[in-house]
Scaffold this motif. Structure first.
Motif, PDB file in Angstrom:
ATOM      1  N   VAL A  36      -4.510  26.082 -13.826  1.00  0.00           N
ATOM      2  CA  VAL A  36      -5.143  27.254 -14.439  1.00  0.00           C
ATOM      3  C   VAL A  36      -6.434  26.831 -15.126  1.00  0.00           C
ATOM      4  O   VAL A  36      -6.467  25.846 -15.867  1.00  0.00           O
ATOM      5  N   LYS A  37      -7.509  27.582 -14.894  1.00  0.00           N
ATOM      6  CA  LYS A  37      -8.780  27.296 -15.557  1.00  0.00           C
ATOM      7  C   LYS A  37      -8.582  27.337 -17.067  1.00  0.00           C
ATOM      8  O   LYS A  37      -7.890  28.211 -17.598  1.00  0.00           O
ATOM      9  N   LEU A  38      -9.196  26.398 -17.759  1.00  0.00           N
ATOM     10  CA  LEU A  38      -8.995  26.266 -19.200  1.00  0.00           C
ATOM     11  C   LEU A  38      -9.399  27.522 -19.963  1.00  0.00           C
ATOM     12  O   LEU A  38      -8.737  27.903 -20.941  1.00  0.00           O
ATOM     13  N   ASP A  39     -10.469  28.191 -19.517  1.00  0.00           N
ATOM     14  CA  ASP A  39     -10.934  29.353 -20.282  1.00  0.00           C
ATOM     15  C   ASP A  39     -10.090  30.602 -20.042  1.00  0.00           C
ATOM     16  O   ASP A  39     -10.379  31.670 -20.586  1.00  0.00           O
ATOM     17  N   TYR A  40      -9.031  30.480 -19.232  1.00  0.00           N
ATOM     18  CA  TYR A  40      -8.074  31.581 -19.072  1.00  0.00           C
ATOM     19  C   TYR A  40      -6.945  31.496 -20.113  1.00  0.00           C
ATOM     20  O   TYR A  40      -6.126  32.395 -20.209  1.00  0.00           O
ATOM     21  N   LEU A  41      -6.929  30.390 -20.849  1.00  0.00           N
ATOM     22  CA  LEU A  41      -5.785  30.104 -21.716  1.00  0.00           C
ATOM     23  C   LEU A  41      -6.168  30.153 -23.195  1.00  0.00           C
ATOM     24  O   LEU A  41      -7.336  29.970 -23.552  1.00  0.00           O
ATOM     25  N   PHE A  42      -5.166  30.365 -24.043  1.00  0.00           N
ATOM     26  CA  PHE A  42      -5.420  30.350 -25.490  1.00  0.00           C
ATOM     27  C   PHE A  42      -4.206  29.808 -26.235  1.00  0.00           C
ATOM     28  O   PHE A  42      -3.068  29.916 -25.778  1.00  0.00           O
ATOM     29  N   TYR A  43      -4.467  29.192 -27.387  1.00  0.00           N
ATOM     30  CA  TYR A  43      -3.423  28.595 -28.212  1.00  0.00           C
ATOM     31  C   TYR A  43      -2.485  29.646 -28.802  1.00  0.00           C
ATOM     32  O   TYR A  43      -2.878  30.799 -29.015  1.00  0.00           O
ATOM     33  N   ASN A  44      -1.277  29.199 -29.077  1.00  0.00           N
ATOM     34  CA  ASN A  44      -0.288  30.052 -29.740  1.00  0.00           C
ATOM     35  C   ASN A  44      -0.361  29.812 -31.242  1.00  0.00           C
ATOM     36  O   ASN A  44      -0.017  28.730 -31.731  1.00  0.00           O
ATOM     37  N   ASP A  45      -0.797  30.810 -32.005  1.00  0.00           N
ATOM     38  CA  ASP A  45      -0.958  30.620 -33.450  1.00  0.00           C
ATOM     39  C   ASP A  45       0.374  30.627 -34.196  1.00  0.00           C
ATOM     40  O   ASP A  45       0.415  30.431 -35.412  1.00  0.00           O
ATOM     41  N   GLN A  46       1.482  30.826 -33.461  1.00  0.00           N
ATOM     42  CA  GLN A  46       2.802  30.748 -34.095  1.00  0.00           C
ATOM     43  C   GLN A  46       3.415  29.353 -33.973  1.00  0.00           C
ATOM     44  O   GLN A  46       4.548  29.132 -34.382  1.00  0.00           O
ATOM     45  N   ASN A  47       2.656  28.419 -33.444  1.00  0.00           N
ATOM     46  CA  ASN A  47       3.148  27.066 -33.227  1.00  0.00           C
ATOM     47  C   ASN A  47       3.469  26.400 -34.573  1.00  0.00           C
ATOM     48  O   ASN A  47       2.585  26.188 -35.406  1.00  0.00           O
ATOM     49  N   ASP A  48       4.730  26.025 -34.779  1.00  0.00           N
ATOM     50  CA  ASP A  48       5.151  25.415 -36.041  1.00  0.00           C
ATOM     51  C   ASP A  48       4.452  24.087 -36.313  1.00  0.00           C
ATOM     52  O   ASP A  48       4.325  23.668 -37.458  1.00  0.00           O
ATOM     53  N   ARG A  49       3.995  23.415 -35.264  1.00  0.00           N
ATOM     54  CA  ARG A  49       3.369  22.107 -35.432  1.00  0.00           C
ATOM     55  C   ARG A  49       2.141  22.183 -36.353  1.00  0.00           C
ATOM     56  O   ARG A  49       1.780  21.206 -37.014  1.00  0.00           O
ATOM     57  N   ILE A  50       1.497  23.353 -36.377  1.00  0.00           N
ATOM     58  CA  ILE A  50       0.272  23.493 -37.177  1.00  0.00           C
ATOM     59  C   ILE A  50       0.433  24.559 -38.261  1.00  0.00           C
ATOM     60  O   ILE A  50      -0.552  25.134 -38.732  1.00  0.00           O
ATOM     61  N   ALA A  51       1.667  24.812 -38.679  1.00  0.00           N
ATOM     62  CA  ALA A  51       1.933  25.889 -39.641  1.00  0.00           C
ATOM     63  C   ALA A  51       1.162  25.709 -40.942  1.00  0.00           C
ATOM     64  O   ALA A  51       0.604  26.663 -41.498  1.00  0.00           O
ATOM     65  N   THR A  52       1.117  24.471 -41.467  1.00  0.00           N
ATOM     66  CA  THR A  52       0.422  24.256 -42.741  1.00  0.00           C
ATOM     67  C   THR A  52      -1.088  24.392 -42.584  1.00  0.00           C
ATOM     68  O   THR A  52      -1.783  24.827 -43.503  1.00  0.00           O
ATOM     69  N   TRP A  53      -1.607  24.012 -41.410  1.00  0.00           N
ATOM     70  CA  TRP A  53      -3.051  24.126 -41.179  1.00  0.00           C
ATOM     71  C   TRP A  53      -3.461  25.589 -41.059  1.00  0.00           C
ATOM     72  O   TRP A  53      -4.530  25.987 -41.554  1.00  0.00           O
ATOM     73  N   ILE A  54      -2.602  26.373 -40.421  1.00  0.00           N
ATOM     74  CA  ILE A  54      -2.864  27.812 -40.326  1.00  0.00           C
ATOM     75  C   ILE A  54      -2.879  28.433 -41.720  1.00  0.00           C
ATOM     76  O   ILE A  54      -3.765  29.227 -42.067  1.00  0.00           O
ATOM     77  N   SER A  55      -1.891  28.080 -42.530  1.00  0.00           N
ATOM     78  CA  SER A  55      -1.819  28.644 -43.884  1.00  0.00           C
ATOM     79  C   SER A  55      -3.030  28.232 -44.706  1.00  0.00           C
ATOM     80  O   SER A  55      -3.557  29.019 -45.498  1.00  0.00           O
ATOM     81  N   GLN A  56      -3.495  26.993 -44.536  1.00  0.00           N
ATOM     82  CA  GLN A  56      -4.671  26.538 -45.270  1.00  0.00           C
ATOM     83  C   GLN A  56      -5.916  27.316 -44.840  1.00  0.00           C
ATOM     84  O   GLN A  56      -6.727  27.726 -45.685  1.00  0.00           O
TER      85      GLN A  56
END
Length: 404
Positions: A36-56
């Protein structure tokens, strides 16, 4: 856009001869892999791996949700969090992909949301800037319409990532934040649903919830509610779990509250270096008669420390470092308070040790069924009498020592 329809028609999605096994809802199936072309895709903002970064990020920008109107900009924002969460892993993965290409397919939804493979996607985005060879992400595409269903997206993410044989390498605080957000605050998932999605027992999830509540309470105490990145940078996951163990043994609510405030103050000032070892020292005091004396001292110090805190919204890592981490007098005061209480508790424990041992011996002796002696042979009786003689000799030594 639907990747399996529009993407294939546009030529941006290409089917490969590869497949990947995925377990969903307890059912394992081999799914085809696509490029899949990269620009067809987007990150999942519910990913627990980055929960603290999202909150910050939300706190720093005073927003409730990250704008997704421009997917490229949105991906750039989330990618920064992915990199910061584990820069060494990104470096290793990117070098590997550059050398041998992407080896492990990801998992995405038909709308382009990445459910598994954020790190690989990040590395490909970086590498594609210098070579078109890395313009595609190899991935399974799940034919699920979950665009507006946060609950199903979250359960799917947890099922896939926790269903893998390898351990999910989340930062422990990020993991607690994920549980807090999904089960406590938003009530997106029930305890049962979270347990089912992560191969955990409900009792294990409930324990994590209690630790997460302590995390939230700590941040509220220091006037930094939900500023989870502060706890992440402090690295207090281990100490929080030790504190949870201490509090389980406390039946008095006032004592439990004071213990928490004492520990939270020490988290803030950090006079002990290894905070996990600090909590273990507190365990010794908690089980002694000196707990009240210790807590009275600690509460006096805590009151002075917490009075120095800025108002909610003004507490940052820089403020904590400037105001509390350089306060050597308070650090020394907190250290001396614990050392004194620990010394008293250990001395008391040492003095009571002989009595405790003798009480145990008495209890053991009372469990012997003397009626069994009539059924023993001469050799067995002789062995018992020999042991009795040794015990009597030891007791005589103790008696003689006490006649001072």
């Amino acid at each position: 856009m639907n990747l399996l329809k529009d993407g294939i028609e546009n030529g941006g999605v290409l089917k490969t001869n590869l497949s990947r096994k995925i377990t969903i809802d307890g059912h394992t199936e081999a799914y085809p892999v696509y490029k899949v072309k990269l620009d067809y895709l987007f990150y999942n903002d519910q990913n627990d791996r980055i929960a603290t970064w999202i909150s910050q990020y939300k706190a720093d920008n005073n927003i409730n949700k990250i704008d997704m109107s421009d997917i490229s900009t949105y991906n750039d924002i989330i990618q920064e969090f992915i990199v910061k969460s584990n820069p060494e892993a990104i470096k290793i993965t990117q070098a590997n992909i550059e050398l041998v290409d992407q080896r492990e397919p990801g998992v995405v939804l038909a709308d382009g949301r990445i459910i598994d493979g954020n790190r690989r996607f990040t590395c490909l985005r970086n590498l594609s800037k210098n070579s078109p060879r890395f313009n595609y992400f190899e991935t399974v595409i799940l034919e699920k319409n979950l665009e507006n269903n946060s609950k199903q997206i979250k359960m799917l993410e947890l099922m896939i990532q926790h269903g893998e044989e390898s351990k999910v390498d989340y930062n422990p605080i990020d993991r607690l934040v994920g549980i807090y957000n999904d089960v406590i605050e938003s009530k997106l998932l029930t305890v049962k649903e979270y347990a089912m999605s992560t191969n955990m027992t409900e009792s294990e999830v409930n324990k994590e919830i209690e630790v997460a509540k302590l995390l939230v309470e700590f941040l509220e105490t220091i006037n930094a509610p939900k500023q989870f990145y502060i706890a992440r940078d402090m690295g207090i996951d281990g100490p929080l779990r030790e504190l949870y163990g201490v509090l389980r043994k406390i039946n008095n609510d006032d004592e439990a509250e004071n213990i928490k405030n004492s520990v939270f103050t020490n988290f803030l000032v950090q006079p002990h270096g290894d905070m996990t070892r600090f909590i273990r020292k507190i365990k010794t005091v908690v089980s002694s008669k000196y707990l009240t004396e210790f807590l009275d001292e600690q509460m006096d110090i805590a009151e002075k420390v917490l009075d120095k805190l800025p108002e909610v919204g003004q507490v940052t890592k820089a403020v904590i470092k400037e105001v509390f981490r350089t306060d050597e007098d308070t650090k020394e005061e907190l250290k001396k308070s614990l050392e004194k209480a620990e010394l008293k508790a250990k001395s008391s424990e040492t003095r009571n040790r002989p009595t405790q041992i003798l009480e145990k011996i008495e209890n053991y002796l009372e469990t012997i069924d003397i009626n069994i002696f009539s059924k023993l042979n001469e050799e067995q009786i002789s062995s018992i009498l020999s042991q009795v003689d040794k015990i009597e000799e030891s007791l005589k030594i103790i008696k003689d020592a006490t006649n001072v």
